[in-house]
Write an enzyme that holds these catalytic residues in place. Structure first.
Site, PDB file in Angstrom:
ATOM      1  N   HIS A 320       0.930  -1.484   0.232  1.00  0.00           N
ATOM      2  CA  HIS A 320       0.134   0.110   0.127  1.00  0.00           C
ATOM      3  C   HIS A 320       1.384   1.036  -0.384  1.00  0.00           C
ATOM      4  CE1 HIS A 320      -3.033   2.345   1.296  1.00  0.00           C
ATOM      5  NE2 HIS A 320      -4.084   1.877   0.657  1.00  0.00           N
ATOM      6  N   ASP A 378      -8.214  -5.079  -0.160  1.00  0.00           N
ATOM      7  CA  ASP A 378      -8.209  -6.291  -1.274  1.00  0.00           C
ATOM      8  C   ASP A 378      -8.652  -7.259  -0.758  1.00  0.00           C
ATOM      9  OD1 ASP A 378      -7.764  -3.526  -3.419  1.00  0.00           O
ATOM     10  OD2 ASP A 378      -9.354  -4.572  -2.567  1.00  0.00           O
TER      11      ASP A 378
END
Ligand code: SDX
Length: 444
Positions: A320, A378
């Protein structure tokens, strides 16, 4: 970083500054620091080009604040996510998605009367103008539902032109309610169209997530009762995906909106950006990756590929830009995953076993540890959606349904920001300098 002392004006200049020195001329430039309520301060470079004839250079905006915002705060090192100051874990446990929508739009959790009116008003916007359902007929049945979402949402301004005056606060709020309310209907219609079933209209007696699942799975042939555990799980997943500061799709919505484009066009632009596998498309990519890995004994092969600079393969659902710690949403998603599988009586789901083993191995691998690559939001969502019977191609569509409230909240904040102007970045030009035109007959 501890929250700084609360101040009314987060843009006040605290007298802090940086000095920039031109090492050739020795000239010095004072760059003021602007302090927020928490998180990193910013160096105000708005005068840099005018004073120094130089641009800043930050492809991917890794060190650039594009705006001032009060909506969402992330501390990537500590794995903190807050909507309007409330921690995501508290909101996921105690609130529902309609409460979160009110919070993101208005800045406060609603009281009973406010909640009741908000839910009523959103509910009575869930129906689509009937001609929009004809719009779907123009798509192939096997069209990717995100392609349909981009098209249908972009076309909404053709049907709801009465709420597109962005300088009218009432228009902005009606358009915001319409978008939040109609996204589940548009999404469910895209699914029904893909399987050749008739559209199921939204029901005013159902709550938001229950209504969505009803439109997805009911048929006109018989009554359909939505499993309350699945409706609650879906509602929590929507909460987790609702907003996330200045991510790629939100920045896309802000940039589109900065030109004065209508809200429906701006949200369609956000949907397009979210579709990318590096962003919201990752949930679909995670499931495809897990199915490609197939078994635990092949995990080392894929970990090796993920570390290979010459291999474009990335471990989807990992890493991320901001979180250099565990994405707080991933933990809630993992818990929700077990809850849904238990409710559905799914034992030993192979993909979940594979995902948990992949996570265990990756988090022990020096490469992932050194680069602070953790599972993100996700990583587990696709397994939940698959267990709920949602096709892989619909996963990012659900992300878009949830993120719409974040997009419209940030869009409204941008429009109301008195310092707002059209977004127009500059560049470092490294192409040809001036060249003499060569007529066709003289070209080799
Ligand atoms: C979302 O921004 C948001 O807030 C997004 C989001 C939201 O709610 O809006 O949180 C939703 O988009 C979550 C992210 C979903 N995407 C994925 O899961 C796709 C896989 N992840 C990577 O593509 C990547 O981690 C990104 C895109 C998420 C972040 O990329 P960055 O910040 O540009 O980081 P990077 O690519 O510069 O990576 C730093 C290093 C690189 O190695 P070096 O060049 O320094 O040697 O880490 C490596 C990368 O190669 N790396 C990975 C990796 N992610 C980063 N290596 C293997 N597998 C990965 N997943």
């Amino acid at each position: 970083m501890a929250d700084k002392k609360a101040k009314d004006d987060t843009t006040q200049n605290m007298g802090k500054s940086f000095t920039l020195t031109d090492n050739q001329s020795g000239k010095q430039y004072n760059l003021p620091v602007i302090e927020g309520s928490t998180g990193p301060d910013v160096i105000d470079v708005r005068r840099l080009y005018a004073d120094t004839d130089h641009f800043t250079y930050d492809p991917g905006f890794t060190s650039t604040g594009s705006c001032e915002s009060k909506v969402t705060f992330i501390d990537g090192d500590k794995g903190i996510l807050r909507y309007r100051g409330f921690d995501i874990n508290d909101l996921a446990e105690h609130s529902d998605f309609m409460g979160i929508c009110y919070l993101l739009l208005y800045g406060e959790l609603p009281n009973k009367d406010q909640k009741k009116k908000f839910v009523h008003d959103v509910t009575y916007h869930t129906l689509l103008q009937e001609q929009i359902s004809v719009f779907y007929q123009g798509f192939r049945r096997d069209s990717h539902p995100m392609a349909i979402m981009c098209g249908v949402v972009g076309a909404l301004s053709a049907f709801y032109h009465d709420s597109t005056d962005i300088n009218n606060p009432r228009h902005r709020m009606i358009a915001s309610y319409r978008l939040i309310a109609k996204m589940p209907t548009i999404a469910a219609y895209a699914y029904k169209y893909s399987i050749g079933q008739p559209f199921v209209y939204p029901r005013n007696d159902l709550k938001y997530s229950e209504n969505f699942l009803h439109m997805m799975y009911a048929t006109p042939c018989e009554d359909y009762k939505v499993n309350p555990v699945l409706a609650r799980a879906m509602d929590r997943i929507l909460i987790l995906h609702a907003d996330h500061e200045q991510n790629a799709s939100t920045s896309t919505v802000r940039l589109a909106g900065s030109s004065g484009a209508n809200p429906f066009a701006c949200i369609a632009a956000g949907i397009a950006s979210l579709w990318g596998p590096a962003h919201g498309g990752a949930n679909e990519a995670v499931l495809n990756m897990l199915e490609e890995i197939g078994s635990k004994d092949r995990i080392p092969e894929f970990i090796k590929r993920a570390k290979d600079k010459d291999d474009p393969f990335r471990l989807m659902g990992f890493g991320h830009r901001v979180y250099k710690n565990y994405d707080p949403r991933a933990k809630v998603m993992e818990h929700t995953c077990h809850e849904v599988l238990d409710e559905l009586g799914v034992k030993d789901e192979p993909l979940l076993e594979l995902a948990m083993e992949l996570e265990r191995i990756a988090l022990e691998d020096e490469y992932f540890v050194a680069k602070k690559l953790y599972p993100n939001v996700d990583f587990y969502s696709g397994i939940i959606f698959r267990a709920m019977g949602i096709p892989t191609s619909m996963f990012t569509v659900l992300f878009a349904v949830a993120r719409t409230v974040g997009w419209v909240a940030q869009w409204n904040e941008m429009i109301e920001d008195p310092s707002q102007k059209i977004g127009r970045p500059r560049q470092l030009y490294t192409g040809h300098t001036k060249r003499k035109y060569v007529p066709l007959h003289a070209r080799v």
